[in-house]
Design a protein around this motif. Sequence first.
Motif, PDB file in Angstrom:
ATOM      1  N   GLU A 117       0.813  -1.218   0.000  1.00 53.63           N
ATOM      2  CA  GLU A 117       0.000   0.000   0.000  1.00 53.63           C
ATOM      3  C   GLU A 117       0.846   1.268   0.000  1.00 53.63           C
ATOM      4  O   GLU A 117       0.306   2.366  -0.084  1.00 53.63           O
ATOM      5  N   MET A 118       2.155   1.118   0.078  1.00 54.33           N
ATOM      6  CA  MET A 118       3.048   2.281   0.133  1.00 54.33           C
ATOM      7  C   MET A 118       3.561   2.602  -1.274  1.00 54.33           C
ATOM      8  O   MET A 118       4.288   1.812  -1.872  1.00 54.33           O
ATOM      9  N   TYR A 119       3.154   3.746  -1.796  1.00 53.73           N
ATOM     10  CA  TYR A 119       3.658   4.167  -3.106  1.00 53.73           C
ATOM     11  C   TYR A 119       5.000   4.855  -2.894  1.00 53.73           C
ATOM     12  O   TYR A 119       5.115   6.075  -2.861  1.00 53.73           O
ATOM     13  N   ASP A 120       5.993   4.011  -2.744  1.00 58.60           N
ATOM     14  CA  ASP A 120       7.332   4.457  -2.379  1.00 58.60           C
ATOM     15  C   ASP A 120       8.319   3.461  -2.990  1.00 58.60           C
ATOM     16  O   ASP A 120       8.133   2.237  -2.879  1.00 58.60           O
ATOM     17  N   GLU A 121       9.360   3.958  -3.638  1.00 52.90           N
ATOM     18  CA  GLU A 121      10.306   3.091  -4.326  1.00 52.90           C
ATOM     19  C   GLU A 121      11.002   2.147  -3.360  1.00 52.90           C
ATOM     20  O   GLU A 121      11.209   0.963  -3.657  1.00 52.90           O
ATOM     21  N   GLN A 122      11.368   2.647  -2.189  1.00 57.07           N
ATOM     22  CA  GLN A 122      12.062   1.794  -1.233  1.00 57.07           C
ATOM     23  C   GLN A 122      11.154   0.659  -0.753  1.00 57.07           C
ATOM     24  O   GLN A 122      11.592  -0.489  -0.613  1.00 57.07           O
ATOM     25  N   ALA A 123       9.877   0.975  -0.525  1.00 54.18           N
ATOM     26  CA  ALA A 123       8.931  -0.056  -0.100  1.00 54.18           C
ATOM     27  C   ALA A 123       8.711  -1.075  -1.216  1.00 54.18           C
ATOM     28  O   ALA A 123       8.665  -2.290  -0.970  1.00 54.18           O
ATOM     29  N   ALA A 124       8.581  -0.591  -2.459  1.00 50.48           N
ATOM     30  CA  ALA A 124       8.379  -1.496  -3.592  1.00 50.48           C
ATOM     31  C   ALA A 124       9.582  -2.405  -3.780  1.00 50.48           C
ATOM     32  O   ALA A 124       9.437  -3.601  -4.084  1.00 50.48           O
ATOM     33  N   ARG A 125      10.771  -1.859  -3.597  1.00 51.69           N
ATOM     34  CA  ARG A 125      11.983  -2.659  -3.729  1.00 51.69           C
ATOM     35  C   ARG A 125      12.042  -3.718  -2.625  1.00 51.69           C
ATOM     36  O   ARG A 125      12.434  -4.867  -2.856  1.00 51.69           O
ATOM     37  N   ALA A 126      11.632  -3.312  -1.417  1.00 51.28           N
ATOM     38  CA  ALA A 126      11.624  -4.265  -0.307  1.00 51.28           C
ATOM     39  C   ALA A 126      10.623  -5.388  -0.556  1.00 51.28           C
ATOM     40  O   ALA A 126      10.904  -6.566  -0.292  1.00 51.28           O
ATOM     41  N   LEU A 127       9.452  -5.034  -1.096  1.00 48.79           N
ATOM     42  CA  LEU A 127       8.437  -6.040  -1.378  1.00 48.79           C
ATOM     43  C   LEU A 127       8.924  -7.008  -2.451  1.00 48.79           C
ATOM     44  O   LEU A 127       8.752  -8.226  -2.330  1.00 48.79           O
ATOM     45  N   SER A 128       9.538  -6.481  -3.480  1.00 50.53           N
ATOM     46  CA  SER A 128      10.106  -7.343  -4.518  1.00 50.53           C
ATOM     47  C   SER A 128      11.165  -8.270  -3.935  1.00 50.53           C
ATOM     48  O   SER A 128      11.256  -9.451  -4.280  1.00 50.53           O
ATOM     49  N   GLY A 129      11.957  -7.751  -3.019  1.00 48.68           N
ATOM     50  CA  GLY A 129      13.003  -8.559  -2.400  1.00 48.68           C
ATOM     51  C   GLY A 129      12.459  -9.729  -1.602  1.00 48.68           C
ATOM     52  O   GLY A 129      13.142 -10.757  -1.450  1.00 48.68           O
ATOM     53  N   LEU A 130      11.231  -9.605  -1.123  1.00 51.23           N
ATOM     54  CA  LEU A 130      10.642 -10.687  -0.335  1.00 51.23           C
ATOM     55  C   LEU A 130      10.351 -11.927  -1.176  1.00 51.23           C
ATOM     56  O   LEU A 130      10.097 -13.000  -0.627  1.00 51.23           O
ATOM     57  N   LEU A 131      10.379 -11.805  -2.490  1.00 48.25           N
ATOM     58  CA  LEU A 131      10.236 -12.983  -3.344  1.00 48.25           C
ATOM     59  C   LEU A 131      11.395 -13.953  -3.167  1.00 48.25           C
ATOM     60  O   LEU A 131      11.302 -15.115  -3.572  1.00 48.25           O
ATOM     61  N   SER A 132      12.482 -13.472  -2.572  1.00 43.62           N
ATOM     62  CA  SER A 132      13.656 -14.318  -2.321  1.00 43.62           C
ATOM     63  C   SER A 132      13.786 -14.689  -0.848  1.00 43.62           C
ATOM     64  O   SER A 132      14.802 -15.240  -0.431  1.00 43.62           O
ATOM     65  N   ASP A 133      12.767 -14.380  -0.042  1.00 43.54           N
ATOM     66  CA  ASP A 133      12.810 -14.694   1.388  1.00 43.54           C
ATOM     67  C   ASP A 133      12.875 -16.203   1.587  1.00 43.54           C
ATOM     68  O   ASP A 133      12.316 -16.982   0.796  1.00 43.54           O
ATOM     69  N   GLU A 134      13.554 -16.631   2.632  1.00 37.97           N
ATOM     70  CA  GLU A 134      13.702 -18.066   2.889  1.00 37.97           C
ATOM     71  C   GLU A 134      12.400 -18.706   3.349  1.00 37.97           C
ATOM     72  O   GLU A 134      12.239 -19.926   3.291  1.00 37.97           O
ATOM     73  N   ARG A 135      11.463 -17.892   3.821  1.00 34.78           N
ATOM     74  CA  ARG A 135      10.183 -18.419   4.303  1.00 34.78           C
ATOM     75  C   ARG A 135       9.187 -18.492   3.138  1.00 34.78           C
ATOM     76  O   ARG A 135       8.890 -17.491   2.501  1.00 34.78           O
ATOM     77  N   GLY A 136       8.659 -19.679   2.904  1.00 31.53           N
ATOM     78  CA  GLY A 136       7.754 -19.868   1.781  1.00 31.53           C
ATOM     79  C   GLY A 136       6.510 -19.012   1.865  1.00 31.53           C
ATOM     80  O   GLY A 136       6.035 -18.485   0.851  1.00 31.53           O
ATOM     81  N   PHE A 137       5.948 -18.860   3.073  1.00 30.10           N
ATOM     82  CA  PHE A 137       4.720 -18.089   3.187  1.00 30.10           C
ATOM     83  C   PHE A 137       4.956 -16.615   2.905  1.00 30.10           C
ATOM     84  O   PHE A 137       4.062 -15.932   2.380  1.00 30.10           O
ATOM     85  N   VAL A 138       6.145 -16.109   3.208  1.00 29.84           N
ATOM     86  CA  VAL A 138       6.453 -14.711   2.889  1.00 29.84           C
ATOM     87  C   VAL A 138       6.562 -14.540   1.378  1.00 29.84           C
ATOM     88  O   VAL A 138       6.042 -13.575   0.798  1.00 29.84           O
ATOM     89  N   ARG A 139       7.237 -15.469   0.709  1.00 31.65           N
ATOM     90  CA  ARG A 139       7.331 -15.397  -0.757  1.00 31.65           C
ATOM     91  C   ARG A 139       5.938 -15.444  -1.386  1.00 31.65           C
ATOM     92  O   ARG A 139       5.651 -14.720  -2.340  1.00 31.65           O
ATOM     93  N   GLU A 140       5.094 -16.297  -0.854  1.00 36.40           N
ATOM     94  CA  GLU A 140       3.753 -16.449  -1.403  1.00 36.40           C
ATOM     95  C   GLU A 140       2.947 -15.157  -1.272  1.00 36.40           C
ATOM     96  O   GLU A 140       2.305 -14.704  -2.238  1.00 36.40           O
TER      97      GLU A 140
END
Length: 753
Positions: free
Chosen positions: A93-116
């Motif tokens: 919900e944050m229209y912010d580049e840093q937040a968007a980058r962080a959200l994209s980075g979560l696709l590589s999180d070690e926890r499956g539910f976070v990636r999902e």
Amino acid sequence: MPTERDVTDGGYDRHAAGFGRTFARAKETTMGIQTAMDAVYAAPGIVDAIRLADDVAFEAGRDPGVRTLRLLAKALASDDDVAAITAVHALAEMYDEQAARALSGLLSDERGFVREHAAWALGAGLPRFDAIGRLLGIVAAGGFSGMLAQRTLENWSITIGESLAVAIESALLGIQDAPSRTRLVETLGLVRAPIAARTLLRCASDAHEARTVRIAAVAALGQRAHSPEAASLLDGLADGEEELADAARLALVDLAAARTAVGPVRNGSAPAPGPLTVAQLFLHADIDPSLTSAGVGDNGGIATLLVRLGDALVADPSTGVQRVVTLSRGPRERAVIDLGVIGMDRDGHVYGRVPLAEQPVPSAAAWSMRVPARRGIRRILRAAGRIDVLHLRMADVGSLAAADVARELGIPVVFTVAPDPHAVIQSMDLSGALHRSDFGEIDMREHFWFRARLVQSLASNAAHTVLFPRPQLEEDMRQLVGIDIASHPERHTIVAEGVDLDVVERAVAEVRSCEASDCPPELESLRTLLEELPADRRGLPLLVSVGRLHRVKGMATLVEAWHQGPLAARANLLIIGGELERPSLDEREQIERIAQIVPDHERAARGLVLAGHRSNDVAARWLAAVRFGMPGLASDGGVYVCASVKEEFGIALLEAMATGLTVVAPDGGGPATYVTRGDTGVLTQTWDVDSLAEAIAEALDLAAERDESRSARSHDMVRDRFTIQAMASALGPVYGGVAREEAELIRAAGVLG
């Protein structure tokens, strides 16, 4: 002329991708991100925390600052899975580049539910090229996560279609695995850009491609109305006799419809008043008029309900319904035949099959069938001509896909709202089976968070909602689901489900009066099963339960409650339902749990009978036999037990009560509104083994009194309040009101041009 949106699948707006969060409480009074996050941590239950996550998302969008990012990062790093998931969606919900980058980075999180959840949440924002490769990897892996990633990419394809098509083509070059290629080709079919057609044509025509890959490409070509090459290829493939030919024939139907589609009616031409056509669906069952698959897999009470209800709606002129179209799953060849029948525009109750997987899959595993479900639903609704109302009932892939189609075709939706999965989450939370620290792992299996959001979305966007009776209905809707039904009461109607009393009464009459030599033939198979019991157990009454072999139905819990104490010495246990020879994953899980309690080779000796699925008519006669007994095999005074973790209403329970059986039922949801404690049955916490066992013992004591007046009260209660005819009479005015309101909206839209 059709628009690009009309001629290809796909295209979600941000509202659809994020399920249109309402942020109702947050809008009333802003509280700040710190306070909102504290409320999630301090929530008394997991259901409460999920509901409060909306406030966090609202506050994060309102104040997308550095400190908000820090608070969300802290939640993500915690061992509180609920807080971590809350943070994922707040980042979206944050229209912010840093937040968007962080959200994209979560696709590589070690926890499956976070990636999902990151794959899901990214769909609410602008496309990110740094996430496309990882999202495609999730798509290729399949499952529920793959469906979420595919939805996100479909949403992004509106603005970056060519880039996405190239990325998918590149991914296909390095993948040979047929299931993965099939998923990627299906995703490519959702890309609107014309460039996608070249690879689809190549895959569809390549005899060296796996059959599933070719079928996915063929289905996608059915959405390419402006491609002459697609039409030519499909014509050629349709001449065959294999499954690929059936897929091509369905694609040609789609192609013809796409060429003439004009989208929702917006020109002010309202439909003339008249008899209604209502569509209803449940895609996880093989529904036919005779209910031959009742009790197999997900062919439970909902399948029986839709058949009986559709018949009752068209049989009663006062409902105003002239035609009911019931959609369920089925093979492609049957789907082709159904389209011809539906297109004849005959009155009455007609059936349409939606081809999904080659083999039936349980509802929890069917989310990856979203695209074929959507195409199949669209195909049937278009073939039916005018659909006045679409009635949805479940937070499943069928409702997810059907809501998209209804939005596209401009069909108003009636949605039956129930606190599911909310009630299951609450029960597991209270029983200690679910904790904040393991919520993520269980959510990956049960999809609680997504289903809860889907319920919220379907309810908020429905033209009208239908509610089951509950003891504290208004409070439950507000506390569990987050819906205030008092704010617009004209948009909600309480409608009880009903049973076909004729079937029950006929079964009771036949079994009550029969002698051993002239009993209904449906009892012979029951007699055979009971003859396997040892002689010293044949004088005992029967405990019986009818339903799917699914953990929510609690069959293994029932076996445990019966076997662990003195109950096994008082009664034998008969479970009706499930495919025992070729069980689904859900059925196998229950069968294995039951075997741990009572080994397979000891079932008969200990008094356990697993009968497998039986048709509705057969089950009705077996219930009557449980009440009246079978000389030499079972005494009278049996009891019906519903051990479901949650039961929103309970069709099988009502059928048992109409039969005159004493029942055991959950102490929440619908049963609490019609089971009289200590008289017609016993209410209990069915998720607790000890409580369930105590309730069964109490019910056996009641049944042992042989009080015919008690049986009569049960029957009369169902007759007076819960027949399928009464349900149809209650829904008729709902459908008529929605159709009239929609006609007014269409006329008003004409003013806007």
